[in-house]
Write an enzyme that holds these catalytic residues in place. Structure first.
Site, PDB file in Angstrom:
ATOM      1  N   CYS A  78      15.623  15.222   7.989  1.00 14.38           N
ATOM      2  CA  CYS A  78      15.365  15.787   9.311  1.00 14.38           C
ATOM      3  C   CYS A  78      16.635  15.730  10.166  1.00 14.38           C
ATOM      4  CB  CYS A  78      14.169  15.112   9.986  1.00 14.38           C
ATOM      5  SG  CYS A  78      13.549  16.050  11.415  1.00 14.38           S
ATOM      6  N   HIS A 188      10.399  16.862   6.101  1.00 11.99           N
ATOM      7  CA  HIS A 188      10.141  15.453   5.805  1.00 11.99           C
ATOM      8  C   HIS A 188       9.503  15.328   4.417  1.00 11.99           C
ATOM      9  CE1 HIS A 188      10.914  13.558   9.745  1.00 11.99           C
ATOM     10  NE2 HIS A 188      10.587  14.746  10.229  1.00 11.99           N
ATOM     11  N   GLU A 190       8.857  12.670   2.870  1.00 16.76           N
ATOM     12  CA  GLU A 190       7.934  11.534   2.891  1.00 16.76           C
ATOM     13  C   GLU A 190       6.579  11.886   3.501  1.00 16.76           C
ATOM     14  OE1 GLU A 190       9.809  11.252   6.988  1.00 16.76           O
ATOM     15  OE2 GLU A 190      10.332  12.011   4.987  1.00 16.76           O
TER      16      GLU A 190
END
Length: 208
Positions: A78, A188, A190
């Protein structure tokens, strides 16, 4: 591997996701550990200027520079992607970045901001980062700023970075870059479910 804690990242979710694909992760501000680890993740959430202040406070520019000089893998996430560029412009404030790539981070031109939610990526045809994933795969984005022009010129003696793109409204922006030991994503991984874990696993495999 190390996850750099400079006060501007979604640290725990990134740590958990990387651990799920088999890596041992240490969240750290220790410059020696960050330089010497097999891999380093530079996360980022929030404003470009705040992230740069946080990075400087823990010696981030030196850490990233030393790692890349030694061809040691770095993954930016990011704003961790954005700070790798030459500069960021937010609310009229022009802030120098780490300068690993030429280019400016500025506000996306779109009727709805932030760009928040799931989106596909125009994957570079030679990508290692997206190995096993296809054009229909969606990743999770949360941002209002991005890099709309990758300014690095091609050089016959230097491998040109593999740049993958995404689109929000009329804005086409850099979604991911693979440049030797330096990889980075605007989205992102994750927070991107199985697709994000597959991408993180592809990165972890490069650390072996």
């Amino acid at each position: 591997m190390a996850l750099l804690d400079y006060g501007a990242g979604n640290l725990r979710s990134a740590q958990r996701a990387i651990e799920r694909v088999g890596a041992n992760v240490e969240v750290t501000q220790d410059p020696h550990l960050a330089v010497e680890a097999d891999g380093l993740v530079v996360p980022g959430v929030g404003a470009f200027p705040a992230c740069m202040r946080g990075l400087k406070a823990v010696g981030g520019p030196r850490i990233v520079g030393q790692r890349l000089a030694g061809s040691r893998p770095v993954l930016g996430i990011c704003v961790g992607l954005q700070v790798m560029f030459e500069r960021g412009v937010e609310h009229g404030v022009d802030t120098p970045g780490l300068g690993e790539w030429d280019g400016v981070v500025d506000k996306l031109e779109a009727p709805v901001l932030p760009h928040m939610g799931w989106n596909t990526v125009d994957i570079h045809p030679e990508s290692e980062m997206f190995a096993g994933l296809d054009a229909e795969t969606r990743f999770y984005f949360v941002h209002s700023y991005g890099v709309r022009k990758f300014a690095m010129e091609e050089d016959e003696f230097i491998a040109y970075p593999k740049v993958s793109w995404a689109t929000h409204g009329p804005s086409r922006f850099v979604a991911a870059v693979e440049n030797g030991p330096l990889w980075a994503t605007q989205f992102h991984p994750e927070k991107s479910g199985d697709a994000g874990l597959a991408l993180l696993e592809n990165w972890v495999k490069t650390l072996a």
